[in-house]
Design a protein around this motif. Structure first.
Motif, PDB file in Angstrom:
ATOM      1  N   ILE A  71      -7.570   5.935   7.920  1.00  0.00           N
ATOM      2  CA  ILE A  71      -8.556   5.239   7.105  1.00  0.00           C
ATOM      3  C   ILE A  71      -8.099   3.794   6.938  1.00  0.00           C
ATOM      4  O   ILE A  71      -6.918   3.479   7.062  1.00  0.00           O
ATOM      5  CB  ILE A  71      -8.756   5.902   5.729  1.00  0.00           C
ATOM      6  N   ARG A  72      -9.051   2.938   6.642  1.00  0.00           N
ATOM      7  CA  ARG A  72      -8.764   1.506   6.586  1.00  0.00           C
ATOM      8  C   ARG A  72      -9.267   0.895   5.293  1.00  0.00           C
ATOM      9  O   ARG A  72     -10.367   1.216   4.822  1.00  0.00           O
ATOM     10  CB  ARG A  72      -9.446   0.812   7.771  1.00  0.00           C
ATOM     11  N   PHE A  73      -8.461  -0.013   4.743  1.00  0.00           N
ATOM     12  CA  PHE A  73      -8.870  -0.802   3.580  1.00  0.00           C
ATOM     13  C   PHE A  73      -8.613  -2.282   3.867  1.00  0.00           C
ATOM     14  O   PHE A  73      -7.602  -2.648   4.466  1.00  0.00           O
ATOM     15  CB  PHE A  73      -8.114  -0.374   2.322  1.00  0.00           C
ATOM     16  N   ASN A  74      -9.543  -3.099   3.406  1.00  0.00           N
ATOM     17  CA  ASN A  74      -9.469  -4.548   3.589  1.00  0.00           C
ATOM     18  C   ASN A  74      -9.004  -5.205   2.297  1.00  0.00           C
ATOM     19  O   ASN A  74      -9.463  -4.874   1.213  1.00  0.00           O
ATOM     20  CB  ASN A  74     -10.860  -5.077   3.969  1.00  0.00           C
ATOM     21  N   PHE A  75      -8.056  -6.146   2.453  1.00  0.00           N
ATOM     22  CA  PHE A  75      -7.524  -6.884   1.308  1.00  0.00           C
ATOM     23  C   PHE A  75      -7.759  -8.390   1.454  1.00  0.00           C
ATOM     24  O   PHE A  75      -7.096  -9.174   0.775  1.00  0.00           O
ATOM     25  CB  PHE A  75      -6.032  -6.609   1.140  1.00  0.00           C
ATOM     26  N   ILE A  76      -8.666  -8.802   2.327  1.00  0.00           N
ATOM     27  CA  ILE A  76      -8.885 -10.223   2.588  1.00  0.00           C
ATOM     28  C   ILE A  76     -10.027 -10.745   1.719  1.00  0.00           C
ATOM     29  O   ILE A  76     -11.123 -10.171   1.701  1.00  0.00           O
ATOM     30  CB  ILE A  76      -9.166 -10.455   4.086  1.00  0.00           C
ATOM     31  N   LYS A  77      -9.772 -11.832   1.024  1.00  0.00           N
ATOM     32  CA  LYS A  77     -10.730 -12.352   0.051  1.00  0.00           C
ATOM     33  C   LYS A  77     -12.082 -12.653   0.671  1.00  0.00           C
ATOM     34  O   LYS A  77     -13.130 -12.357   0.085  1.00  0.00           O
ATOM     35  CB  LYS A  77     -10.149 -13.607  -0.622  1.00  0.00           C
ATOM     36  N   ALA A  78     -12.107 -13.253   1.855  1.00  0.00           N
ATOM     37  CA  ALA A  78     -13.367 -13.635   2.483  1.00  0.00           C
ATOM     38  C   ALA A  78     -14.224 -12.431   2.841  1.00  0.00           C
ATOM     39  O   ALA A  78     -15.434 -12.559   3.042  1.00  0.00           O
ATOM     40  CB  ALA A  78     -13.098 -14.469   3.743  1.00  0.00           C
ATOM     41  N   LEU A  79     -13.601 -11.268   2.924  1.00  0.00           N
ATOM     42  CA  LEU A  79     -14.327 -10.043   3.261  1.00  0.00           C
ATOM     43  C   LEU A  79     -14.505  -9.134   2.054  1.00  0.00           C
ATOM     44  O   LEU A  79     -14.792  -7.950   2.193  1.00  0.00           O
ATOM     45  CB  LEU A  79     -13.603  -9.297   4.387  1.00  0.00           C
ATOM     46  N   GLY A  80     -14.323  -9.701   0.880  1.00  0.00           N
ATOM     47  CA  GLY A  80     -14.559  -8.919  -0.327  1.00  0.00           C
ATOM     48  C   GLY A  80     -13.352  -8.744  -1.212  1.00  0.00           C
ATOM     49  O   GLY A  80     -13.470  -8.277  -2.348  1.00  0.00           O
ATOM     50  N   GLY A  81     -12.175  -9.095  -0.702  1.00  0.00           N
ATOM     51  CA  GLY A  81     -10.984  -9.029  -1.530  1.00  0.00           C
ATOM     52  C   GLY A  81     -10.419  -7.637  -1.661  1.00  0.00           C
ATOM     53  O   GLY A  81     -10.873  -6.684  -1.030  1.00  0.00           O
ATOM     54  N   ALA A  82      -9.408  -7.510  -2.503  1.00  0.00           N
ATOM     55  CA  ALA A  82      -8.704  -6.243  -2.662  1.00  0.00           C
ATOM     56  C   ALA A  82      -9.640  -5.165  -3.194  1.00  0.00           C
ATOM     57  O   ALA A  82     -10.496  -5.423  -4.037  1.00  0.00           O
ATOM     58  CB  ALA A  82      -7.520  -6.419  -3.601  1.00  0.00           C
ATOM     59  N   PRO A  83      -9.483  -3.938  -2.698  1.00  0.00           N
ATOM     60  CA  PRO A  83     -10.304  -2.840  -3.200  1.00  0.00           C
ATOM     61  C   PRO A  83      -9.837  -2.406  -4.579  1.00  0.00           C
ATOM     62  O   PRO A  83      -8.792  -2.825  -5.069  1.00  0.00           O
ATOM     63  CB  PRO A  83     -10.046  -1.747  -2.163  1.00  0.00           C
ATOM     64  N   ASP A  84     -10.610  -1.544  -5.193  1.00  0.00           N
ATOM     65  CA  ASP A  84     -10.183  -0.858  -6.399  1.00  0.00           C
ATOM     66  C   ASP A  84      -8.944  -0.047  -6.038  1.00  0.00           C
ATOM     67  O   ASP A  84      -9.000   0.852  -5.205  1.00  0.00           O
ATOM     68  CB  ASP A  84     -11.326   0.046  -6.865  1.00  0.00           C
ATOM     69  N   MET A  85      -7.805  -0.376  -6.647  1.00  0.00           N
ATOM     70  CA  MET A  85      -6.562   0.267  -6.244  1.00  0.00           C
ATOM     71  C   MET A  85      -6.530   1.747  -6.610  1.00  0.00           C
ATOM     72  O   MET A  85      -5.861   2.541  -5.940  1.00  0.00           O
ATOM     73  CB  MET A  85      -5.363  -0.467  -6.827  1.00  0.00           C
ATOM     74  N   ALA A  86      -7.249   2.144  -7.655  1.00  0.00           N
ATOM     75  CA  ALA A  86      -7.330   3.570  -7.959  1.00  0.00           C
ATOM     76  C   ALA A  86      -8.053   4.304  -6.836  1.00  0.00           C
ATOM     77  O   ALA A  86      -7.632   5.394  -6.420  1.00  0.00           O
ATOM     78  CB  ALA A  86      -8.034   3.781  -9.292  1.00  0.00           C
ATOM     79  N   LEU A  87      -9.136   3.707  -6.322  1.00  0.00           N
ATOM     80  CA  LEU A  87      -9.845   4.285  -5.173  1.00  0.00           C
ATOM     81  C   LEU A  87      -8.933   4.334  -3.955  1.00  0.00           C
ATOM     82  O   LEU A  87      -8.899   5.342  -3.221  1.00  0.00           O
ATOM     83  CB  LEU A  87     -11.099   3.467  -4.870  1.00  0.00           C
TER      84      LEU A  87
END
Length: 283
Positions: free
Chosen positions: A117-133
């Motif tokens: 699975i993949r998570f994005n942490f880049i601001k231009a693409l929405g920034g850090a996800p909900d870390m609990a999620l």
């Protein structure tokens, strides 16, 4: 892809592509009429369905691929899964999930060839996800034998280092951490990335060169060389086709032909293109 009007004469790899070589980071987009883009997307790409991707790989001489879910499709993984079903021997996948993803869907994705699975942490693409999620998703992926793919940029490598170390599963860092080449290989984010590779659960993709610098990409090569030396059995390579959010056309054959500049021996290239992805993705 090459820009319209560029020389489209056939070009070939300048080194022997090993059998079963893998593009370990590429995407499919749409077609939107079958697989609509996410309403919350930060960009709208041109359709690049599985047929276009397969044609690219035939041109490059690559026989395997890992199709990574992109943020423009959100957690609707249907376009990626459709590609996996089209050639299950050659394709593996990386999904995006959230709390609405059911256990049945997870099992179906595993059967189709999803391995992470993949998570994005880049601001231009929405920034850090909900870390609990993020942690809930990791807890659901771990029993499936999946890994976590993280898209970070520069200082994000340092900021997330302890989170990465604490995950009880393999972690793949996209695109060499998208560090700033102006800071050189002694830059703090890149040094932290090298330090992370001391953990044998952590992998890195020697891709995204076209995101760090412009052609002929020589500024990015020292980073790829250093990462390969640090973890020769945990490096992967990918085209990042079709290069979402880049305004400058990219020639994937040019990217392929950079490989001998950082993986100089046939043994290096066998690990990078065949053995390592086979180990992680179960080809």
């Amino acid at each position: 892809m090459q820009a319209e009007g560029q020389d489209d004469a056939p070009r070939q790899a300048r080194f022997a592509i090993p059998p079963l070589a893998c593009d370990a980071h590429c995407h499919v987009f749409g077609p939107a009429e079958r697989f609509p883009y996410a309403p919350s997307r930060r960009y709208t790409p041109e359709d690049r369905p599985k047929e276009v991707l397969a044609a690219l790989h035939r041109k490059l001489g690559l026989q395997r691929a890992v199709i990574v879910q992109a943020s423009c499709h959100g957690t609707d993984n249907r376009a990626m899964l459709d590609a996996l079903h089209s050639d299950p021997d050659r394709y593996r996948g990386v999904a995006m999930i959230d709390d609405a993803t059911t256990e049945v869907e997870l099992r179906e994705m595993k059967a189709a060839g999803v391995r992470g699975i993949r998570f994005n942490f880049i601001k231009a693409l929405g920034g850090a996800p909900d870390m609990a999620l993020f942690h809930r998703a990791a807890d659901r992926a771990r029993p499936l034998g999946w890994h976590m793919v993280m898209q970070l940029q520069g200082d994000g490598v340092t900021e997330m280092a302890e989170v990465i170390r604490a995950l009880r599963m393999p972690v793949v860092i996209d695109h060499m951490g998208r560090v700033d080449p102006a800071l050189g290989v002694e830059g703090p984010a890149f040094r932290r990335l090298l330090d992370l590779l001391g953990d044998d659960r952590i992998w890195v993709k020697l891709s995204g060169i076209e995101r760090m610098t412009r052609a002929p990409f020589t500024e990015a090569l020292p980073f790829a060389r250093a990462l390969l030396r640090a973890a020769p059995h945990r490096v992967l390579w990918g085209t990042d086709f079709p290069h979402p959010n880049l305004t400058t056309p990219v020639d994937e054959m040019e990217l392929l032909n950079l490989i001998p500049d950082f993986a100089p021996t046939p043994e290096d290239r066998q690990r990078l293109l065949v053995d390592n992805p086979a180990t992680l993705y179960g080809f």
